[in-house]
Design an enzyme around this catalytic site. Sequence first.
Site, PDB file in Angstrom:
ATOM      1  CG  ASP A   1      -1.790   1.219   1.345  1.00  0.00           C
ATOM      2  OD1 ASP A   1      -2.191   1.741   0.286  1.00  0.00           O
ATOM      3  OD2 ASP A   1      -2.100   1.660   2.465  1.00  0.00           O
ATOM      4  CB  SER A   2       0.266   4.764  -0.830  1.00  0.00           C
ATOM      5  OG  SER A   2      -0.970   4.838  -0.156  1.00  0.00           O
TER       6      SER A   2
ATOM      7  CB  CYS B   1      -2.812   0.909  -2.597  1.00  0.00           C
ATOM      8  SG  CYS B   1      -2.720   2.639  -3.083  1.00  0.00           S
TER       9      CYS B   1
ATOM     10  CD  GLU C   1      -3.243   8.861   7.883  1.00  0.00           C
ATOM     11  OE1 GLU C   1      -2.490   9.840   7.846  1.00  0.00           O
ATOM     12  OE2 GLU C   1      -3.057   7.819   7.199  1.00  0.00           O
TER      13      GLU C   1
ATOM     14  CB  CYS D   1     -10.679   4.886   1.012  1.00  0.00           C
ATOM     15  SG  CYS D   1      -9.229   5.522   1.887  1.00  0.00           S
TER      16      CYS D   1
ATOM     17  CG  HIS E   1      -7.170   5.592   5.925  1.00  0.00           C
ATOM     18  ND1 HIS E   1      -6.276   5.131   4.984  1.00  0.00           N
ATOM     19  CD2 HIS E   1      -6.417   6.266   6.843  1.00  0.00           C
ATOM     20  CE1 HIS E   1      -5.047   5.527   5.318  1.00  0.00           C
ATOM     21  NE2 HIS E   1      -5.109   6.211   6.434  1.00  0.00           N
TER      22      HIS E   1
END
Lengths: 278, 278
Positions: free
Chosen positions: A12-13, A75, A154, A186, A188
């Site tokens: 993943d990034s 990702c 985050e 996504c 997240h």
Amino acid sequence: MSTDPRPIGVFDSGIGGLTVLKHLARRLPHERFVYLGDTARVPYGNRSDETVRLYAQQCAEFLLKHDVKMIVVACNTVSAVAMDHLRAFVPVPVVSVIEPAAAEAAAATRNQHIGVIGTRATIGSDAYAKAIQRSAASAFVHSRACPLFVPLVEEGWLDTAATRAIAEEYLRPLQAQEIDTLVLGCTHYPLLAPVLHDLLPGVHLIDCGACTAAEAARVLESTDEVAAEIPRMDLYVTDVTPSFTTLARQFLGMPVDDPVVVSLEALTLNSVRQGGRP
Amino acid sequence: MSTDPRPIGVFDSGIGGLTVLKHLARRLPHERFVYLGDTARVPYGNRSDETVRLYAQQCAEFLLKHDVKMIVVACNTVSAVAMDHLRAFVPVPVVSVIEPAAAEAAAATRNQHIGVIGTRATIGSDAYAKAIQRSAASAFVHSRACPLFVPLVEEGWLDTAATRAIAEEYLRPLQAQEIDTLVLGCTHYPLLAPVLHDLLPGVHLIDCGACTAAEAARVLESTDEVAAEIPRMDLYVTDVTPSFTTLARQFLGMPVDDPVVVSLEALTLNSVRQGGRP
């Protein structure tokens, strides 16, 4: 029945892909995993397509050096713009996060109104809409970029007044379309699922990580390449920051060992831009 | 009085530094500017200090190749962790965004309670607090990281209900300390000034870009190096995305030409990590 002890490569990034690794580890409990988070160059979502393809290639080359039997692209940005590029040179199966979630959404919807949320790059690529319509040609896909969701996660603001205000703003057009299924496009976003559930009661939420893990298991089982090893996770990152351990634990749903830092110099060595000199 | 026609170099991790360039161009209207935005590697704020120093060195080396007479570090993260590293090898004056704003805050406060807001990296470095206390040893500095402000600005949500909810949450502890002065310690934050003004009536807001431009002018005037040229701005970036032109125009306060893209390969060539091989 034969087995294949080689590890599964996941990249993943950044660290969002750990939510995918969580599902992979649950679904395939006797596998070894090598995870690479390109944290020195995160986020990919605001890079050009050409740059994303170059970075994805470098990550895949790193994993291939670890003799992986499969690469899971954890990702969404890479899955949206670089799958053809990766599959053209990677000699093992490459599983994306988009195709499995799109197929699941097409199977789950009853009223043919499917919502998709993701970063600006993922939504702008239209990759989910195209993949859903390959499975369900008559489906209406309603997409919405939600660029503030990643920084909210985050920041650890999973359920604050501001989180709800932002989510309401983003979801309003999807509510108006009466979607019955929503793809969390996504890695997240699963951490925001409780708020999304509240704001969209009765809507089926699709977590791309769970779908991707199911697809990876299907591919390995179809070729008898499932392992019977003592499970193991090796984590590599290209940069490490103070918040890594806290966030990684939250994303993976379990404690993590300290990651190994790979220098960008090592990652980019011998790699050339697509169409560049060999 | 002699003049110096060489350009002023300005760099930032991305396009936020254009708010600093805006003030430089106003304060020094007969200068040529070369601006580098390292958009392929933005944001620097969640990189390790070592990585930030390496990236800053590469940006400075790029500007030195353009024969600049001064380098303005229009990036708070670099200003917080890499100034000593830069000044050790850059043969022209290097101006940071932190020292001028800190001096201005120390001069402006009446009740000795100064607030500082910035990214997590900038606040974590304590660079503003240390710089303020060098000018005003008795000042109380109240710092608060506001990681959601940059994505809010880049989303264009300069004054929405969510923006106000987030700002209220972040500013509450600063209001409780009865600050009379607030340093906007991030180049994106001046775009949120109207909301910040509303939430902190009577508090003096300090824009690091304006202070930095005044300091750059002071340095050039003290050495008779001000130019008398036809003004010009050359913009370089390491990656370009669809939103560049819109955001750049907003940050710079005027239309911008298309930027020239510098490849990361070119930027990093011949550059080595601090302490690495020469």
